[in-house]
Design a protein around this motif. Structure first.
Motif, PDB file in Angstrom:
ATOM      1  N   TYR A 466      22.572  37.383  38.178  1.00 35.24           N
ATOM      2  CA  TYR A 466      22.041  38.845  39.082  1.00 35.24           C
ATOM      3  C   TYR A 466      20.443  38.543  39.210  1.00 35.24           C
ATOM      4  O   TYR A 466      20.090  39.291  37.893  1.00 35.24           O
ATOM      5  CB  TYR A 466      23.088  39.337  38.894  1.00 35.24           C
ATOM      6  CG  TYR A 466      24.497  39.183  39.716  1.00 35.24           C
ATOM      7  CD1 TYR A 466      23.998  39.142  40.648  1.00 35.24           C
ATOM      8  CD2 TYR A 466      25.024  39.101  38.376  1.00 35.24           C
ATOM      9  CE1 TYR A 466      26.161  39.393  41.309  1.00 35.24           C
ATOM     10  CE2 TYR A 466      26.352  38.872  39.231  1.00 35.24           C
ATOM     11  CZ  TYR A 466      26.710  39.745  39.971  1.00 35.24           C
ATOM     12  OH  TYR A 466      28.218  38.533  40.818  1.00 35.24           O
ATOM     13  N   SER A 467      19.700  38.093  39.814  1.00 35.25           N
ATOM     14  CA  SER A 467      18.237  38.193  39.687  1.00 35.25           C
ATOM     15  C   SER A 467      16.990  38.671  41.129  1.00 35.25           C
ATOM     16  O   SER A 467      18.615  38.871  42.490  1.00 35.25           O
ATOM     17  CB  SER A 467      17.747  37.250  39.235  1.00 35.25           C
ATOM     18  OG  SER A 467      17.468  35.779  38.205  1.00 35.25           O
ATOM     19  N   GLY A 468      16.445  40.083  40.341  1.00 40.03           N
ATOM     20  CA  GLY A 468      15.870  40.265  41.099  1.00 40.03           C
ATOM     21  C   GLY A 468      14.854  41.537  41.165  1.00 40.03           C
ATOM     22  O   GLY A 468      14.230  41.112  39.803  1.00 40.03           O
ATOM     23  N   TYR A 469      14.669  42.111  41.776  1.00 38.45           N
ATOM     24  CA  TYR A 469      12.545  43.047  41.359  1.00 38.45           C
ATOM     25  C   TYR A 469      12.866  44.366  42.479  1.00 38.45           C
ATOM     26  O   TYR A 469      13.959  44.422  42.881  1.00 38.45           O
ATOM     27  CB  TYR A 469      12.073  42.239  42.232  1.00 38.45           C
ATOM     28  CG  TYR A 469      11.991  42.039  43.653  1.00 38.45           C
ATOM     29  CD1 TYR A 469      11.150  42.852  44.688  1.00 38.45           C
ATOM     30  CD2 TYR A 469      12.330  40.772  44.248  1.00 38.45           C
ATOM     31  CE1 TYR A 469      11.093  42.306  46.021  1.00 38.45           C
ATOM     32  CE2 TYR A 469      12.514  40.830  45.962  1.00 38.45           C
ATOM     33  CZ  TYR A 469      11.931  41.644  46.209  1.00 38.45           C
ATOM     34  OH  TYR A 469      12.088  41.945  47.601  1.00 38.45           O
ATOM     35  N   THR A 470      12.369  45.335  41.837  1.00 46.02           N
ATOM     36  CA  THR A 470      11.783  47.055  42.882  1.00 46.02           C
ATOM     37  C   THR A 470      10.609  46.447  42.726  1.00 46.02           C
ATOM     38  O   THR A 470      10.420  45.280  43.501  1.00 46.02           O
ATOM     39  CB  THR A 470      11.711  47.758  41.855  1.00 46.02           C
ATOM     40  OG1 THR A 470      11.608  47.161  40.433  1.00 46.02           O
ATOM     41  CG2 THR A 470      13.516  48.222  41.366  1.00 46.02           C
ATOM     42  N   SER A 471      10.068  47.148  43.981  1.00 45.16           N
ATOM     43  CA  SER A 471       9.019  47.459  44.480  1.00 45.16           C
ATOM     44  C   SER A 471       8.084  47.373  43.930  1.00 45.16           C
ATOM     45  O   SER A 471       6.467  47.234  44.516  1.00 45.16           O
ATOM     46  CB  SER A 471       8.660  49.029  45.337  1.00 45.16           C
ATOM     47  OG  SER A 471       8.573  49.633  45.227  1.00 45.16           O
ATOM     48  N   GLY A 472       7.199  47.573  42.775  1.00 44.02           N
ATOM     49  CA  GLY A 472       6.585  46.865  41.747  1.00 44.02           C
ATOM     50  C   GLY A 472       6.316  45.069  41.950  1.00 44.02           C
ATOM     51  O   GLY A 472       5.274  45.085  42.002  1.00 44.02           O
ATOM     52  N   TYR A 473       6.832  44.888  41.973  1.00 46.10           N
ATOM     53  CA  TYR A 473       6.761  43.363  42.495  1.00 46.10           C
ATOM     54  C   TYR A 473       5.605  42.843  43.354  1.00 46.10           C
ATOM     55  O   TYR A 473       5.388  41.906  43.272  1.00 46.10           O
ATOM     56  CB  TYR A 473       7.972  43.078  42.517  1.00 46.10           C
ATOM     57  CG  TYR A 473       7.779  41.116  42.614  1.00 46.10           C
ATOM     58  CD1 TYR A 473       7.063  39.791  41.712  1.00 46.10           C
ATOM     59  CD2 TYR A 473       8.856  40.003  43.205  1.00 46.10           C
ATOM     60  CE1 TYR A 473       7.223  39.211  42.437  1.00 46.10           C
ATOM     61  CE2 TYR A 473       8.928  38.660  43.852  1.00 46.10           C
ATOM     62  CZ  TYR A 473       8.108  38.231  42.847  1.00 46.10           C
ATOM     63  OH  TYR A 473       8.134  37.110  42.984  1.00 46.10           O
ATOM     64  N   THR A 474       5.866  43.748  44.512  1.00 41.14           N
ATOM     65  CA  THR A 474       5.242  44.132  46.111  1.00 41.14           C
ATOM     66  C   THR A 474       3.797  44.436  46.163  1.00 41.14           C
ATOM     67  O   THR A 474       3.222  44.846  46.692  1.00 41.14           O
ATOM     68  CB  THR A 474       6.172  43.279  47.153  1.00 41.14           C
ATOM     69  OG1 THR A 474       6.485  44.722  47.098  1.00 41.14           O
ATOM     70  CG2 THR A 474       7.167  42.722  46.657  1.00 41.14           C
TER      71      THR A 474
END
Length: 651
Positions: A466-474
């Protein structure tokens, strides 16, 4: 302090008396009372001081529908009280209260209520005590603005009392050869081509052509460019060429071209500033400007908002200073929520808009990938791979590639489409990773790969990751009580044979819209008309449009188009088109653009009753040098200009 607290819950959840191993195992947590079970994901959970002596825990979570294989991801904020525990060094937890649950997609209210019920059941059943060290000092901590180490240095603020366009070039112009006669200015997002034979530059933007013998000054309007320049655009910037052929502008205002070789922001008014008092406040806004420009009636100081940060000056042409959000005049919080300037409330601490934006930024976007997934794309370097140390960590990063590659303990790690991969070779092939390299969470904000610290591996089993990101990635970061765009640091680009861009905080006019996230200003004569690749795709001519952060499903209470304004802007359709049940797959070819830009609507657009299902994978990191796709994505059959554009076309 936040970094320390962010790891506390991971430790706490590993204590046998505090959490059952079921919570972090591969088993579902069944609840006979409803159709959902929940699982807290131990990535970046935090404790914060609540009200009246309470404490708040926030965490990403996975919700499973027990009657099906459906999985939903989101963030939860739950409040609790404490008593002295039965053992030394521990507090007893009591009176759990779920304050907020936010999901990455929309669910019926009945199912949301079932998820909340599942949380009450699990929190009270599984969590009974907490180490005192986990919450020690939370009520006395005041260092909420500088904990991320962001840069608050003021960019160069330029003022013009007539329509102007700002072009940012990262340092002195760096030319890359296109053919024997023509070169491009590579270290800018604007389309600037040099005819080496005639020693003349040509630039296109806002439907207009400009020419100059010097890339930094002297730009003059041309009715049209020579045919040979159009042929260069067609060959080397086909997306822009196709868009230009079919694009019609409602209005053609020839702006002054202002070029800056350093981070800068532009305040441009159509003539002398025209002030409009905001009712029940001592603030006036400047109505004949696309800038978020205010004046305090009491002090006569000017306040302006750039990329979510406030700046103040005595004069428009004067020296500007950064203002911490908490030091804003109190009247900013009194701007009515239905006022045409209500969009700035997202950057005013304590407002509903600011609180919503901060919480939306913490909702994860998660995908499930097969653990055997491989990435066969070979990373391209400009020469042999070159790595530089990342201060404060045991990591190094590749400086001469457009891909985010890390070196840790003789292994290489790559982030692609918000998924971590690893390899024994800097070129690949790449295998999906089940853990991040140590030290990623300590990457400082002054490093250009800072944003990948917001790409997580939330969970893995024998079969899936399960991989993902929060808004800081963008590039959308929580900074104290508000959200900001970018870190404030100027990351200089790198060039060898090719020029590699780094993200920029200033110069593009990004502003936050509660439904669309961070979007650039657009007008027929303003800066974004000239920036067609945004430095977000990192390919001069590959892709001109902005892929960025969009908040999770949320219907803002006052999302409406801007009223009629002296400066004409592109319009929005009167109603939002009905959304499909499922979002279509990304096309492989790009269609033509519409011939006519829609006019400004007279009625507030209606929100869709159901938000489309998010795609299986988000686009590659838009502000951090993603690698090039093998095929060029296609634009929608009809450009929704600005159908998905923000309600207020401003900065």
């Amino acid at each position: 302090m936040k970094a320390i607290l962010g790891t506390v819950l991971v430790v706490v959840l590993s204590l046998g008396g505090f959490a059952s191993p079921i919570i972090f195992g591969d088993k579902d947590i069944k609840s006979p009372e409803n159709n959902f079970s929940v699982e807290l994901l131990s990535v970046s959970p935090e404790f914060n001081a609540g009200e009246k002596g309470t404490f708040e825990m926030s965490s990403a979570f996975l919700a499973k529908q027990n009657s099906s294989s459906e999985e939903y991801f989101g963030s939860v904020w739950a409040e609790f009280e404490i008593n002295e525990g039965s053992t030394s060094g521990m507090y007893e937890i009591k009176n759990w209260k779920v304050n907020d649950i936010r999901l990455a997609e929309d669910l019926p209210e009945e199912e949301k209520a079932q998820i909340e019920t599942a949380f009450y059941s699990e929190l009270t059943a599984r969590f009974s005590e907490i180490p005192k060290s986990a919450i020690l000092g939370l009520h006395t901590s005041t260092n909420i603005y500088d904990e991320e180490g962001f840069n608050t240095e003021v960019p160069s603020v330029l003022y013009s009392n007539q329509p102007s366009a700002l072009i940012v070039i990262d340092g002195e112009p760096y030319y890359e050869e296109l053919d024997k006669r023509y070169s491009k200015v590579a270290n800018t997002g604007a389309f600037i081509v040099k005819d080496n034979k005639k020693d003349m530059h040509y630039m296109y933007g806002g439907g207009l052509w400009f020419s100059s013998g010097n890339a930094l000054q002297g730009w003059e309007y041309n009715d049209k460019a020579p045919n040979r320049i159009n042929r260069v655009m067609k060959k080397h910037a086909r997306d822009l060429y196709d868009n230009k052929q079919e694009q019609q502008f409602q209005i053609r205002i020839v702006p002054d071209i202002i070029v800056s070789t350093e981070p800068a922001e532009l305040i441009s008014t159509d003539g002398s500033p025209k002030y409009v008092l905001i009712q029940k406040t001592k603030l006036a806004y400047v109505e004949n400007s696309d800038a978020e420009l205010f004046r305090d009636v009491n002090t006569h100081k000017y306040y302006s908002l750039f990329s979510g940060r406030w700046f103040v000056a005595e004069r428009l042409e004067g020296s500007w200073q950064h203002v911490a959000p908490g030091d804003l005049p109190a009247d900013f919080a009194q701007i009515p929520e239905d006022h045409e300037k209500a969009n700035v409330l997202v950057s005013v601490p304590g407002t509903k808009a600011a609180k919503n934006a901060v919480r939306d930024a913490q909702v994860p976007n998660i995908t499930k990938n097969d653990i055997s997934k491989a990435l066969n794309t070979k990373v391209a370097y400009n020469g042999d791979p070159e790595f530089a140390k990342i201060h404060g960590t045991g990591l190094s990063y590749a400086v001469n590639t457009s891909s985010p590659v890390l070196l840790w303990r003789s292994r290489y790690y790559l982030v692609e489409d918000a998924v971590w991969y690893h390899s024994s070779n800097p070129y690949g092939p790449w295998q999906i990773a089940t853990q991040r390299p140590d030290g990623v969470e300590d990457i400082p904000a002054d490093n250009p790969l800072y944003n990948i610290k917001y790409v997580y591996i939330y969970k893995n089993t024998d079969n899936v990751v399960y991989s993902g990101y929060t808004s800081g990635y963008t590039g959308s970061y929580v900074h104290g009580p508000t959200v900001v765009f970018g870190t404030g640091f100027h990351y200089h680009g790198w060039h060898g044979r090719f020029y590699y861009h780094h993200p920029m905080t200033y110069g593009y006019g990004f502003f936050y819209d509660p439904f669309y996230g961070w979007v650039p200003v657009y007008s027929p004569w303003f800066r974004s008309s000239f920036y067609w690749n945004w430095h977000m795709s990192w390919g001069w001519g590959w892709n001109w449009h902005w892929h960025g952060y969009r908040p999770p499903y949320y219907r803002p209470p006052h999302h409406r188009p801007k009223p009629e304004h002296p400066i004409e802007r592109p319009g929005r359709p009167a109603t939002r088109p009905e959304q499909p049940v499922a979002r279509p797959d990304r096309p492989t070819t790009r269609p033509s653009q519409p011939n006519v830009r829609p006019t400004q609507p007279s009625a507030r657009p209606s929100q869709p009753s159901v938000r489309p299902t998010p795609p299986a994978a988000r686009p590659s990191q838009p502000i951090m040098r993603p690698s090039q796709p093998s095929t060029r994505p296609m634009q929608p059959a009809a450009r929704p200009a600005p159908g998905p554009a923000p309600a207020q076309m401003r900065r």
